[in-house]
Design a protein around this motif. Structure first.
Motif, PDB file in Angstrom:
ATOM      1  N   GLU A   1      -1.880  14.607  -3.089  1.00 44.56           N
ATOM      2  CA  GLU A   1      -2.966  15.535  -2.770  1.00 44.56           C
ATOM      3  C   GLU A   1      -2.551  17.009  -2.852  1.00 44.56           C
ATOM      4  O   GLU A   1      -3.389  17.890  -2.656  1.00 44.56           O
ATOM      5  N   ILE A   2      -1.295  17.285  -3.160  1.00 40.46           N
ATOM      6  CA  ILE A   2      -0.822  18.676  -3.171  1.00 40.46           C
ATOM      7  C   ILE A   2      -1.624  19.546  -4.144  1.00 40.46           C
ATOM      8  O   ILE A   2      -2.043  20.655  -3.774  1.00 40.46           O
ATOM      9  N   PRO A   3      -1.869  19.121  -5.401  1.00 35.70           N
ATOM     10  CA  PRO A   3      -2.647  19.996  -6.297  1.00 35.70           C
ATOM     11  C   PRO A   3      -4.045  20.299  -5.762  1.00 35.70           C
ATOM     12  O   PRO A   3      -4.515  21.437  -5.854  1.00 35.70           O
ATOM     13  N   GLU A   4      -4.709  19.285  -5.201  1.00 36.96           N
ATOM     14  CA  GLU A   4      -6.049  19.486  -4.655  1.00 36.96           C
ATOM     15  C   GLU A   4      -6.014  20.464  -3.481  1.00 36.96           C
ATOM     16  O   GLU A   4      -6.889  21.342  -3.349  1.00 36.96           O
ATOM     17  N   ALA A   5      -5.006  20.332  -2.615  1.00 34.20           N
ATOM     18  CA  ALA A   5      -4.890  21.248  -1.482  1.00 34.20           C
ATOM     19  C   ALA A   5      -4.639  22.668  -1.960  1.00 34.20           C
ATOM     20  O   ALA A   5      -5.220  23.633  -1.449  1.00 34.20           O
TER      21      ALA A   5
ATOM     22  N   ALA B   1      16.514  20.032   2.701  1.00 32.35           N
ATOM     23  CA  ALA B   1      17.598  19.601   3.583  1.00 32.35           C
ATOM     24  C   ALA B   1      17.030  18.972   4.862  1.00 32.35           C
ATOM     25  O   ALA B   1      17.498  17.923   5.320  1.00 32.35           O
ATOM     26  N   LEU B   2      16.010  19.603   5.418  1.00 30.25           N
ATOM     27  CA  LEU B   2      15.358  19.047   6.598  1.00 30.25           C
ATOM     28  C   LEU B   2      14.768  17.674   6.295  1.00 30.25           C
ATOM     29  O   LEU B   2      14.922  16.720   7.084  1.00 30.25           O
ATOM     30  N   LYS B   3      14.091  17.539   5.163  1.00 29.50           N
ATOM     31  CA  LYS B   3      13.470  16.262   4.796  1.00 29.50           C
ATOM     32  C   LYS B   3      14.516  15.166   4.624  1.00 29.50           C
ATOM     33  O   LYS B   3      14.289  14.011   4.990  1.00 29.50           O
TER      34      LYS B   3
ATOM     35  N   LEU C   1       0.837  -1.189   0.000  1.00 29.31           N
ATOM     36  CA  LEU C   1       0.000   0.000   0.000  1.00 29.31           C
ATOM     37  C   LEU C   1       0.879   1.247   0.000  1.00 29.31           C
ATOM     38  O   LEU C   1       1.956   1.250   0.598  1.00 29.31           O
ATOM     39  N   PRO C   2       0.428   2.312  -0.662  1.00 25.68           N
ATOM     40  CA  PRO C   2       1.225   3.531  -0.649  1.00 25.68           C
ATOM     41  C   PRO C   2       1.305   4.099   0.762  1.00 25.68           C
ATOM     42  O   PRO C   2       0.383   3.951   1.573  1.00 25.68           O
ATOM     43  N   SER C   3       2.408   4.748   1.060  1.00 29.55           N
ATOM     44  CA  SER C   3       2.565   5.374   2.367  1.00 29.55           C
ATOM     45  C   SER C   3       1.629   6.578   2.475  1.00 29.55           C
ATOM     46  O   SER C   3       1.131   7.108   1.473  1.00 29.55           O
ATOM     47  N   CYS C   4       1.376   7.001   3.714  1.00 27.50           N
ATOM     48  CA  CYS C   4       0.616   8.244   3.914  1.00 27.50           C
ATOM     49  C   CYS C   4       1.333   9.399   3.217  1.00 27.50           C
ATOM     50  O   CYS C   4       0.681  10.252   2.605  1.00 27.50           O
ATOM     51  N   MET C   5       2.653   9.407   3.313  1.00 31.58           N
ATOM     52  CA  MET C   5       3.414  10.479   2.677  1.00 31.58           C
ATOM     53  C   MET C   5       3.174  10.502   1.170  1.00 31.58           C
ATOM     54  O   MET C   5       2.959  11.569   0.579  1.00 31.58           O
TER      55      MET C   5
ATOM     56  N   GLU D   1      -3.150  15.737   7.619  1.00 33.07           N
ATOM     57  CA  GLU D   1      -1.841  15.227   7.187  1.00 33.07           C
ATOM     58  C   GLU D   1      -1.331  14.281   8.266  1.00 33.07           C
ATOM     59  O   GLU D   1      -1.126  14.699   9.409  1.00 33.07           O
ATOM     60  N   GLN D   2      -1.155  13.003   7.910  1.00 35.84           N
ATOM     61  CA  GLN D   2      -0.791  11.988   8.891  1.00 35.84           C
ATOM     62  C   GLN D   2       0.701  11.714   8.951  1.00 35.84           C
ATOM     63  O   GLN D   2       1.227  11.393  10.022  1.00 35.84           O
ATOM     64  N   ALA D   3       1.394  11.784   7.823  1.00 33.49           N
ATOM     65  CA  ALA D   3       2.831  11.540   7.836  1.00 33.49           C
ATOM     66  C   ALA D   3       3.527  12.617   8.658  1.00 33.49           C
ATOM     67  O   ALA D   3       3.128  13.787   8.645  1.00 33.49           O
ATOM     68  N   VAL D   4       4.566  12.242   9.378  1.00 31.17           N
ATOM     69  CA  VAL D   4       5.311  13.217  10.179  1.00 31.17           C
ATOM     70  C   VAL D   4       5.924  14.289   9.282  1.00 31.17           C
ATOM     71  O   VAL D   4       5.881  15.482   9.600  1.00 31.17           O
ATOM     72  N   ALA D   5       6.492  13.876   8.159  1.00 29.91           N
ATOM     73  CA  ALA D   5       7.116  14.841   7.251  1.00 29.91           C
ATOM     74  C   ALA D   5       6.046  15.672   6.549  1.00 29.91           C
ATOM     75  O   ALA D   5       5.156  15.138   5.891  1.00 29.91           O
ATOM     76  N   ALA D   6       6.114  16.967   6.692  1.00 30.11           N
ATOM     77  CA  ALA D   6       5.151  17.869   6.047  1.00 30.11           C
ATOM     78  C   ALA D   6       5.416  17.935   4.551  1.00 30.11           C
ATOM     79  O   ALA D   6       6.556  18.139   4.131  1.00 30.11           O
ATOM     80  N   THR D   7       4.372  17.762   3.758  1.00 33.07           N
ATOM     81  CA  THR D   7       4.506  17.919   2.307  1.00 33.07           C
ATOM     82  C   THR D   7       3.431  18.883   1.817  1.00 33.07           C
ATOM     83  O   THR D   7       3.708  20.050   1.547  1.00 33.07           O
ATOM     84  N   LYS D   8       2.188  18.422   1.772  1.00 31.72           N
ATOM     85  CA  LYS D   8       1.134  19.321   1.283  1.00 31.72           C
ATOM     86  C   LYS D   8       0.927  20.497   2.233  1.00 31.72           C
ATOM     87  O   LYS D   8       0.581  21.596   1.793  1.00 31.72           O
ATOM     88  N   SER D   9       1.162  20.305   3.530  1.00 31.52           N
ATOM     89  CA  SER D   9       1.002  21.429   4.451  1.00 31.52           C
ATOM     90  C   SER D   9       2.129  22.440   4.277  1.00 31.52           C
ATOM     91  O   SER D   9       1.903  23.645   4.443  1.00 31.52           O
ATOM     92  N   TYR D  10       3.324  21.980   3.932  1.00 35.03           N
ATOM     93  CA  TYR D  10       4.401  22.941   3.663  1.00 35.03           C
ATOM     94  C   TYR D  10       4.082  23.747   2.415  1.00 35.03           C
ATOM     95  O   TYR D  10       4.192  24.982   2.411  1.00 35.03           O
ATOM     96  N   VAL D  11       3.688  23.076   1.356  1.00 35.56           N
ATOM     97  CA  VAL D  11       3.377  23.781   0.109  1.00 35.56           C
ATOM     98  C   VAL D  11       2.234  24.769   0.330  1.00 35.56           C
ATOM     99  O   VAL D  11       2.293  25.925  -0.092  1.00 35.56           O
ATOM    100  N   ASN D  12       1.166  24.339   1.022  1.00 35.53           N
ATOM    101  CA  ASN D  12       0.029  25.223   1.212  1.00 35.53           C
ATOM    102  C   ASN D  12       0.335  26.386   2.153  1.00 35.53           C
ATOM    103  O   ASN D  12      -0.212  27.480   1.989  1.00 35.53           O
ATOM    104  N   SER D  13       1.195  26.168   3.137  1.00 37.76           N
ATOM    105  CA  SER D  13       1.540  27.290   4.010  1.00 37.76           C
ATOM    106  C   SER D  13       2.295  28.348   3.220  1.00 37.76           C
ATOM    107  O   SER D  13       2.024  29.553   3.360  1.00 37.76           O
ATOM    108  N   ALA D  14       3.220  27.926   2.352  1.00 36.55           N
ATOM    109  CA  ALA D  14       3.944  28.887   1.526  1.00 36.55           C
ATOM    110  C   ALA D  14       3.008  29.565   0.527  1.00 36.55           C
ATOM    111  O   ALA D  14       3.065  30.791   0.328  1.00 36.55           O
TER     112      ALA D  14
END
Length: 327
Positions: free
Chosen positions: A14-18, A223-225, A4-8, A147-160
């Motif tokens: 989901e980034i485009p939808e967000a 770098a953080l990721k 199964l795909p990871s939450c990440m 967002e369930q994965a610890v590493a921020a992805t869609k939340s980072y993009v949307n915050s910016a």
């Protein structure tokens, strides 16, 4: 059996939808009202308080404020006493707190203190009604969704992106607004993993991530990721700054990843001395302040794939939690 795909992985998809949620009329209307308040207040400076990925989103937003409004912006280092005295009691100023959860006590305390001295206070979170939001006068919901994965992805993009939308309305910059409207479609770029990036994240003994101007915050975020997901020590530099000392260790397969065409000359120089260099594939060009964000999904996908290849869990990096509360 296919894993199964990871939450990440799902959240990257989901980034485009967000991003598209930020175009909805009600959200835009509220943001325009806030921008009008900021224009009326005419702050002489803006302080950004944030940690981790949110701090790197703040770097993207701060650069845009400087470029579009000429506004001095400081990413404040929060000490045990909160904001520095000169910030807390300076002239007309604004304070922006950025946090996906809004749960960190030191951010909430600093925001409450700034508000008590008359600062124009606003927050950008993915959790409306959080303690950080309650401490400020104005709240912006980044609308990233759960967002369930610890590493921020869609939340980072949307915050910016949410911050860039605020800048566009504050500066009444029609060109930036038009570019941001086209972002969701531009982010729809398939799900292919770049093998060169994946190999660097898997195999490099250390990494430099190069990005300048609008790409500096994005480089810091990658770098953080790389550290939290792949266990690789990574540092972000501009393509100019890396040549003033750090380049000395970029030998014998040390990895270097560059954002933007300006990075190529430095990548060539570092490759000549033995570094393994990859430039992130260019995406569609919409606006100089937006373009680095469009390059993120393929890098995220390479990070997720490399993490699994290394036998690590992309959703739950060791020793880390989704919500980190600092004091």
């Amino acid at each position: 059996m296919t894993a199964l795909p990871s939450c990440m992985a799902r959240e990257i998809a989901e980034i485009p939808e967000a991003a598209a949620r930020l175009i909805q009329p009600d959200w835009q209307s509220a943001l325009m009202d806030l921008a009008g308040t900021l224009r009326g207040a005419r702050p002489t400076s803006l302080s950004i308080i944030a940690h981790g990925s949110s701090r790197h989103a703040g770097a993207v937003i701060g650069h845009a404020l400087w470029r579009c409004l000429g506004l001095p912006v400081a990413l404040e280092p929060l000490g045990p006493g909160g904001l520095p005295e000169a910030v807390a009691h300076g002239p007309v100023r604004a304070v922006l707190g950025i946090s996906q959860s809004g749960q960190s006590p030191d951010l909430s305390a600093a925001m409450a203190a700034a508000r008590s001295t008359g600062a124009l206070t606003l927050t950008l979170t993915n959790t409306p009604g959080s303690p950080l939001s309650a401490a400020a006068a104005h709240e912006i919901d980044m609308l990233a969704g759960p967002e369930q994965a610890v590493a921020a992805t869609k939340s980072y993009v949307n915050s910016a992106l949410a911050g860039l939308w605020l800048v566009a309305h504050w500066a009444e910059d029609q060109g930036l607004s038009e570019a941001l409207t086209r972002v969701p479609e531009a982010l729809e770029r398939g799900d292919r993993v770049d093998p060169g990036l994946q190999r660097l994240f898997c195999e490099s003994k250390g990494l430099f991530i190069l990005g300048r101007a609008a790409a500096a915050g994005v480089a810091s975020e990658i770098a953080l990721k790389a550290m939290e997901l792949c266990g690789r020590h990574a540092t972000a530099y501009s393509e100019a700054e890396v040549l003033h000392g750090p380049a000395a260790i970029a030998v014998d397969g040390f990895g270097v990843i560059g954002f933007g065409p300006r990075a190529q000359a430095s990548l060539d120089q570092l490759a000549a001395q033995g570094a393994r260099c990859v430039r992130v594939p260019a995406g569609p060009s919409l606006h100089p302040l937006v373009d680095p964000l469009l390059q993120l999904p393929p890098v995220y996908r390479a990070l997720e794939a490399a993490t699994r290849q290394l036998g690590r869990n992309p959703d739950r990096p060791q020793f880390l939690a989704k919500v980190t509360k600092t004091h």
